[in-house]
Design a protein around this motif. Structure first.
Motif, mmCIF file in Angstrom:
data_model
loop_
_atom_site.group_PDB
_atom_site.id
_atom_site.type_symbol
_atom_site.label_atom_id
_atom_site.label_comp_id
_atom_site.label_asym_id
_atom_site.label_seq_id
_atom_site.Cartn_x
_atom_site.Cartn_y
_atom_site.Cartn_z
ATOM 1 N N LEU A 1 0.799 -1.227 0.000
ATOM 2 C CA LEU A 1 0.000 0.000 0.000
ATOM 3 C C LEU A 1 0.830 1.275 0.000
ATOM 4 C CD1 LEU A 1 -2.609 -1.071 2.715
ATOM 5 C CD2 LEU A 1 -2.743 -1.436 0.260
ATOM 6 N N ARG B 1 -2.166 -0.695 -5.956
ATOM 7 C CA ARG B 1 -3.505 -0.585 -5.395
ATOM 8 C C ARG B 1 -3.970 0.832 -5.096
ATOM 9 N NH1 ARG B 1 -3.734 -5.074 -0.723
ATOM 10 N NH2 ARG B 1 -5.683 -4.071 -0.165
ATOM 11 N N ALA C 1 -1.232 4.474 1.719
ATOM 12 C CA ALA C 1 -2.018 4.264 2.953
ATOM 13 C C ALA C 1 -1.502 5.129 4.096
ATOM 14 C CB ALA C 1 -1.954 2.805 3.374
ATOM 15 N N GLY C 2 -0.518 6.000 3.789
ATOM 16 C CA GLY C 2 -0.044 6.892 4.845
ATOM 17 C C GLY C 2 1.224 6.367 5.499
ATOM 18 N N ALA C 3 1.590 6.981 6.593
ATOM 19 C CA ALA C 3 2.839 6.607 7.279
ATOM 20 C C ALA C 3 2.763 5.147 7.714
ATOM 21 C CB ALA C 3 3.044 7.499 8.494
ATOM 22 N N ASP C 4 3.928 4.544 7.867
ATOM 23 C CA ASP C 4 3.982 3.128 8.252
ATOM 24 C C ASP C 4 3.798 3.033 9.765
ATOM 25 O OD1 ASP C 4 6.020 0.333 7.262
ATOM 26 O OD2 ASP C 4 4.608 0.543 8.911
ATOM 27 N N ARG D 1 3.834 0.695 11.710
ATOM 28 C CA ARG D 1 4.764 -0.192 12.422
ATOM 29 C C ARG D 1 5.950 0.569 12.993
ATOM 30 N NH1 ARG D 1 3.195 -4.254 8.283
ATOM 31 N NH2 ARG D 1 3.937 -2.666 6.873
ATOM 32 N N CYS E 1 -6.899 5.519 -2.680
ATOM 33 C CA CYS E 1 -6.817 5.973 -1.273
ATOM 34 C C CYS E 1 -5.643 6.919 -1.085
ATOM 35 C CB CYS E 1 -6.533 4.774 -0.390
ATOM 36 S SG CYS E 1 -7.909 4.225 0.564
ATOM 37 N N GLY F 1 -4.073 9.775 5.845
ATOM 38 C CA GLY F 1 -3.052 10.178 6.803
ATOM 39 C C GLY F 1 -1.899 10.892 6.120
ATOM 40 N N ARG G 1 -10.756 7.665 -1.940
ATOM 41 C CA ARG G 1 -11.059 8.045 -0.555
ATOM 42 C C ARG G 1 -9.871 8.815 0.017
ATOM 43 N NH1 ARG G 1 -12.766 4.212 3.516
ATOM 44 N NH2 ARG G 1 -11.100 2.857 2.812
ATOM 45 N N LEU H 1 -6.092 6.252 15.669
ATOM 46 C CA LEU H 1 -4.909 5.570 16.230
ATOM 47 C C LEU H 1 -4.407 6.316 17.462
ATOM 48 C CD1 LEU H 1 -3.086 4.977 12.837
ATOM 49 C CD2 LEU H 1 -4.154 3.195 14.217
ATOM 50 N N LEU I 1 -2.208 12.364 15.694
ATOM 51 C CA LEU I 1 -2.647 13.524 14.910
ATOM 52 C C LEU I 1 -1.836 13.534 13.615
ATOM 53 C CD1 LEU I 1 -0.112 15.690 15.141
ATOM 54 C CD2 LEU I 1 -1.181 16.313 17.268
ATOM 55 N N PRO I 2 -2.303 14.222 12.575
ATOM 56 C CA PRO I 2 -1.533 14.301 11.330
ATOM 57 C C PRO I 2 -0.204 15.011 11.607
ATOM 58 C CG PRO I 2 -3.807 15.009 10.994
ATOM 59 C CD PRO I 2 -3.581 14.899 12.470
ATOM 60 N N GLY I 3 0.903 14.276 11.491
ATOM 61 C CA GLY I 3 2.194 14.846 11.892
ATOM 62 C C GLY I 3 3.120 15.110 10.722
ATOM 63 N N PHE J 1 -3.680 -3.572 14.201
ATOM 64 C CA PHE J 1 -3.026 -4.767 13.643
ATOM 65 C C PHE J 1 -3.754 -6.053 14.035
ATOM 66 C CE2 PHE J 1 0.162 -2.816 11.297
ATOM 67 C CZ PHE J 1 0.711 -1.763 11.997
HETATM 68 N N1 T1G Z 1 1.052 1.177 8.055
HETATM 69 C C1 T1G Z 1 1.479 -0.111 8.121
HETATM 70 N N2 T1G Z 1 0.788 -1.168 7.611
HETATM 71 C C2 T1G Z 1 -0.377 -0.888 6.995
HETATM 72 C C3 T1G Z 1 -0.889 0.431 6.892
HETATM 73 C C4 T1G Z 1 -0.118 1.487 7.447
HETATM 74 N N3 T1G Z 1 -0.495 2.762 7.372
HETATM 75 N N4 T1G Z 1 -2.073 0.363 6.227
HETATM 76 C C5 T1G Z 1 -2.290 -0.933 5.942
HETATM 77 N N5 T1G Z 1 -1.274 -1.680 6.391
HETATM 78 C C6 T1G Z 1 -1.137 -3.129 6.235
HETATM 79 C C7 T1G Z 1 -2.233 -3.900 6.938
HETATM 80 O O1 T1G Z 1 -1.897 -4.130 8.304
HETATM 81 C C8 T1G Z 1 -2.255 -5.184 6.129
HETATM 82 O O2 T1G Z 1 -1.136 -5.943 6.574
HETATM 83 C C9 T1G Z 1 -1.922 -4.731 4.707
HETATM 84 O O3 T1G Z 1 -1.294 -3.452 4.852
HETATM 85 C C10 T1G Z 1 -3.173 -4.612 3.852
HETATM 86 O O4 T1G Z 1 -4.054 -3.717 4.566
HETATM 87 C C11 T1G Z 1 2.463 10.961 9.959
HETATM 88 C C12 T1G Z 1 0.917 9.583 11.725
HETATM 89 C C13 T1G Z 1 -5.507 1.767 3.353
HETATM 90 C C14 T1G Z 1 -7.977 1.414 3.653
HETATM 91 O O5 T1G Z 1 -4.577 4.920 9.191
HETATM 92 O O6 T1G Z 1 -7.081 2.024 6.531
HETATM 93 O O7 T1G Z 1 -0.037 8.582 8.436
HETATM 94 O O8 T1G Z 1 -2.451 -7.988 7.288
HETATM 95 O O9 T1G Z 1 -5.941 -5.392 4.631
HETATM 96 O O10 T1G Z 1 -8.481 -3.651 3.103
HETATM 97 O O11 T1G Z 1 0.427 12.047 9.828
HETATM 98 O O12 T1G Z 1 -5.220 -0.584 5.142
HETATM 99 O O13 T1G Z 1 -1.352 -7.894 5.047
HETATM 100 O O14 T1G Z 1 0.069 -8.021 7.123
HETATM 101 O O15 T1G Z 1 -6.263 -3.007 5.452
HETATM 102 O O16 T1G Z 1 -7.224 -2.714 1.036
HETATM 103 C C15 T1G Z 1 -2.595 6.736 8.661
HETATM 104 C C16 T1G Z 1 -4.545 2.531 7.601
HETATM 105 C C17 T1G Z 1 -1.342 6.205 9.274
HETATM 106 C C18 T1G Z 1 -4.551 3.945 7.022
HETATM 107 C C19 T1G Z 1 -6.516 -0.395 2.742
HETATM 108 N N6 T1G Z 1 -3.120 5.781 7.700
HETATM 109 N N7 T1G Z 1 -4.850 1.544 6.580
HETATM 110 O O17 T1G Z 1 -7.428 -1.390 3.171
HETATM 111 O O18 T1G Z 1 -5.957 -3.474 2.973
HETATM 112 S S1 T1G Z 1 -0.715 7.277 10.512
HETATM 113 C C20 T1G Z 1 -4.084 4.913 8.072
HETATM 114 C C21 T1G Z 1 -6.140 1.345 6.147
HETATM 115 C C22 T1G Z 1 -0.106 8.603 9.631
HETATM 116 C C23 T1G Z 1 1.033 10.790 9.580
HETATM 117 C C24 T1G Z 1 0.268 9.811 10.424
HETATM 118 C C25 T1G Z 1 -6.352 0.259 5.145
HETATM 119 C C26 T1G Z 1 -6.563 0.799 3.721
HETATM 120 P P1 T1G Z 1 -1.204 -7.573 6.496
HETATM 121 P P2 T1G Z 1 -5.639 -3.941 4.488
HETATM 122 P P3 T1G Z 1 -7.348 -2.867 2.509
#
Ligand code: T1G
Length: 697
Positions: free
Chosen positions: A22, A56, A60-63, A65, A98, A101, A120, A128, A131-133, A271
């Motif tokens: 992602l 895809r 999906a934004g920052a990791d 993990r 998508c 974040g 989206r 989580l 906040l958006p950083g 997770f």
């Molecule tokens: N980081 C790490 N792993 C992620 C991830 C993420 N952001 N998003 C998804 N994964 C992994 C998930 O655990 C799964 O792993 C695999 O990818 C497929 O995901 C600095 C602080 C985008 C709508 O909150 O909402 O940015 O099970 O099954 O159904 O400001 O994933 O295969 O091992 O969910 O197609 C903000 C979280 C982060 C988005 C896709 N972003 N992800 O749904 O696939 S914080 C989020 C989702 C941030 C910054 C801040 C959904 C998805 P595995 P999936 P999907």
């Protein structure tokens, strides 16, 4: 394998994020994007950059993990966005599927944004506990205004491309040729078109903006969630402080939030939910049973709710019941649910009309013959369900899946009633089925792996949070609920009041106390389940077991529906029942249960929760649940356990297993008549404690 692919064409540099699955923005990806932007800056033949995501989605934004080691992180995403903003050449984000974040923050750091219709976009960090950083709390308010920005960040809900365009978050929405449209935007910007700058303080801050910030400050102070309060303070600085100071504040607040117990619990659940549902995305499509048409047997509350789930996911559904009147009521209930979805913005009017057009009804069970998946949701009675499953087994095609929505009966017994037990599975929906996300997938002894994988994939497709359970009384959730309600009942006999018990557990964070919950769902429903379970010896046959629930039902005090149960219902008001103390005291005396003048809230919370947690460790011991995280997912998605506490098993880990064991042993000594406090489950907890000791040695 490159994280970022770079190529140029017609004076445009195309920078593609290419990190499966992602395009998560981890430190390596951000560094690779920095290099690519620098390369475009140095290339004199390049007029500007199109930034997009391969595969895809955009990203999906920052990791997430990386957040478990917050002190090792740098504000790399903020720096990348600032570098893009200051690049001497236009950068246009081309968004598909998508941008969430940090991904949306990256796009907002660009000079323009083009989105594919249906994409989206959102800032879900608050879900989580964060906040958006990546500069989002600074740039988004300057782009769309404080009201819209605060709604996006404090609500955390994504919006679609059309809505994003309407508020000015994206500049253009296209139905095709996304990259070509983005390239045209680059040329326009490179040849003089202006872009909306978000790097500087707004020239003037309207009184409405300042009022909205104040309103949100008051609101979030009441909510006492640190992330939302921090978001408001960051936005306040976006309007008043020098950008670099405000960005530094945003980053400090993000790191502080990563350390909070709330965020750690919410990230655990993120997770855990993915892991619980993993089978749904793991199986190859050809390994699944093709599901095109659904039949739902039983047009009652559950059946019509289940039918709504599938209609809203685009499936044609035939709803079956023995009586036309029941079918009419079922159709009306479905229409009401779809209308409610339109009011809540889940789907449009046109979509809702499309959904209901896919509904047919019939009184003849033979109409299920053309279905690939049949879900029975008839009255919770073993012989009735057996008869329905037996008849369905003779009607449906060879490959069709037969699912039972039973909540307490034995799925293996129902499977045995058909001639095809390998095609039978449990799909336990939670009421209201079209609203509750949780779906327990009950894997029968004979259920084939292909049927299990198909059910998990279908759960994902209808937007449910699936958790696999083995076959046992009450599966995962209801079996643990029994312990919780058993202790509630005993505490009432020992002298606690329904109001005190509900207050104590709601103060802990439960969405609704057990007595309120029973009055709402029906004391009779719970009493019937207990009596049937006692008949089958699934639960203790001790006469005092869930005595209050059974006695109230015997008196016709079935809760809200009869005006009195654990409370007297006066409209919306819940009042004490005049004779409850006398009644409960007499029942306690009948069974030699000692009354106490005062019982602490701490005891109430620990006895109810530890009874569930104890059962949870037994469920894992018996391999009914695969892991503790699955149990947390069940209780936070289906039983109102507070998400910011991570779930009952996560909470046990936070309390520490030695503490849990000590309290369980204390209750086992105090209540020797209650077999559930017996030593057996302690072995599981002890084993878990040993494992923890080993892992931390
Ligand atoms: N980081 C790490 N792993 C992620 C991830 C993420 N952001 N998003 C998804 N994964 C992994 C998930 O655990 C799964 O792993 C695999 O990818 C497929 O995901 C600095 C602080 C985008 C709508 O909150 O909402 O940015 O099970 O099954 O159904 O400001 O994933 O295969 O091992 O969910 O197609 C903000 C979280 C982060 C988005 C896709 N972003 N992800 O749904 O696939 S914080 C989020 C989702 C941030 C910054 C801040 C959904 C998805 P595995 P999936 P999907």
């Amino acid at each position: 394998m490159n994280l970022v692919n770079y190529h140029t064409k017609d004076a445009i540099a195309y920078v593609a994020m290419a990190k499966a699955p992602l395009n998560a923005l981890d430190m390596d990806m951000i560094a690779a994007l920095h290099e690519a932007m620098d390369r475009a800056r140095r290339d004199s033949a390049v007029l500007g950059v199109v930034l997009f995501g391969e595969a895809r989605m955009f990203s999906a934004g920052a990791d997430i993990r990386e957040f478990d080691a917050p002190d090792t992180l740098r504000p790399a995403l903020q720096e990348l966005c600032s570098a893009i903003e200051c690049l001497c050449k236009p950068v246009v984000a081309a968004i598909h599927t998508c941008a969430l974040g940090g991904a949306l923050e990256l796009a907002v750091g660009c000079h323009a944004r083009i989105a594919m219709i249906g994409s989206r976009l959102g800032l879900p960090e608050v879900s989580l506990g964060l906040l958006p950083g990546g500069g989002g709390t600074q740039r988004v308010p300057r782009l769309v205004g404080t009201t819209q920005a605060l709604q996006l960040m404090i609500g955390g809900k994504p919006i679609d491309a059309a809505q994003a365009h309407a508020i000015g978050l994206v500049d253009e929405v296209v139905t095709s040729d996304l990259l070509a449209s983005a390239a045209a935007a680059v040329i326009r910007l490179a040849t003089g078109a202006s872009c909306r700058v978000t790097s500087r303080l707004p020239a003037d801050v309207s009184s409405e903006s300042l009022a909205e910030i104040e309103r949100r400050r008051t609101q979030t102070a009441r909510l006492s969630t640190p992330a939302q309060a921090a978001i408001v303070e960051c936005v306040d600085r976006a309007m008043k402080h020098a950008p670099e100071d405000a960005l530094a504040f945003e980053w400090r607040e993000l790191i502080k939030l990563m350390h909070t117990p709330q965020s750690r619990a919410l990230r655990h659940l993120f997770f855990a939910e993915k892991e619980a549902a993993r089978l749904s995305t793991g199986a190859a499509p050809e390994a699944l049973v093709p599901i095109r048409r659904i039949a739902v047997v039983g047009a009652g509350t559950m059946g019509s709710g289940i039918a709504t789930c599938f209609l809203a996911a685009g499936f044609p559904v035939v709803l079956l019941d023995v009586a036309d009147a029941a079918l009419e009521r079922g159709r009306d209930a479905i229409q009401r649910a779809l209308d409610a979805g339109v009011r809540r913005g889940r789907w449009s009017c046109a979509e809702s009309a499309n959904f209901i057009d896919r509904l047919t009804t019939a009184t003849d069970l033979e109409e299920a013959a053309s279905a690939d998946l049949v879900i029975e949701a008839v009255f919770e009675n073993l012989s009735l369900k057996r008869e329905v499953m037996q008849r369905l087994g003779k009607i449906v095609t060879h490959d069709a899946i037969l699912a039972t929505n039973t909540s307490t009966l034995n799925v293996d017994e129902l499977a045995a009633a058909t001639s095809r037990p390998s095609q039978v599975i449990g799909m336990h929906f939670f009421s209201p089925a079209h609203v509750m996300r949780l779906l327990e997938i009950v894997n029968g002894r004979a259920t084939s792996p292909r049927v299990l994988a198909t059910a998990m994939a279908i759960a994902h497709r209808i937007g449910k949070q699936a958790v696999v359970s083995g076959v046992c009384y009450g599966f995962i959730g209801n079996r643990m609920l029994e312990g919780y309600l058993r202790e509630t009942d005993l505490l009432l006999l020992e002298g606690a009041s329904p109001a005190q018990i509900d207050r104590a557990l709601e103060a802990f964070g439960m969405a609704m106390g057990p007595c309120r919950m029973l009055d709402m769902s029906g004391v009779d429903v719970s009493a019937r389940v207990v009596e049937e379970a006692q008949r089958r010896a699934d639960v203790s046959r001790d006469g005092a077991y869930r005595l209050v629930c059974r006695r109230l039902h015997a008196m016709g005090r079935d809760g809200q529906k009869s005006g009195v149960g654990y409370y007297r219902h006066d409209g919306q008001k819940l009042l004490p029942v005049d004779d409850q103390t006398t009644l409960y005291a007499s029942w306690a005396a009948e069974f030699g249960i000692a009354r106490r003048s005062s019982i602490s809230d701490d005891e109430i919370v620990h006895r109810c929760l530890l009874a569930s947690i104890n059962e949870g460790f037994r469920i894992i011991d018996e391999r009914v649940a695969s892991r503790e995280g699955d149990i947390d997912v069940v209780w936070t998605n289906g039983y109102g356990f507070p998400r910011h506490l991570g779930g009952p098993m996560y909470q046990a880990r936070q309390w520490g297993l030695p503490y849990v064991i000590a309290r369980l042993e204390e209750f086992a000594k105090r209540y020797p008549r209650e077999p559930s406090w017996a030593a057996a489950p302690l072995l599981a907890v002890q084993a878990a404690a040993n494992e923890t000791t080993r892992s931390t040695a």
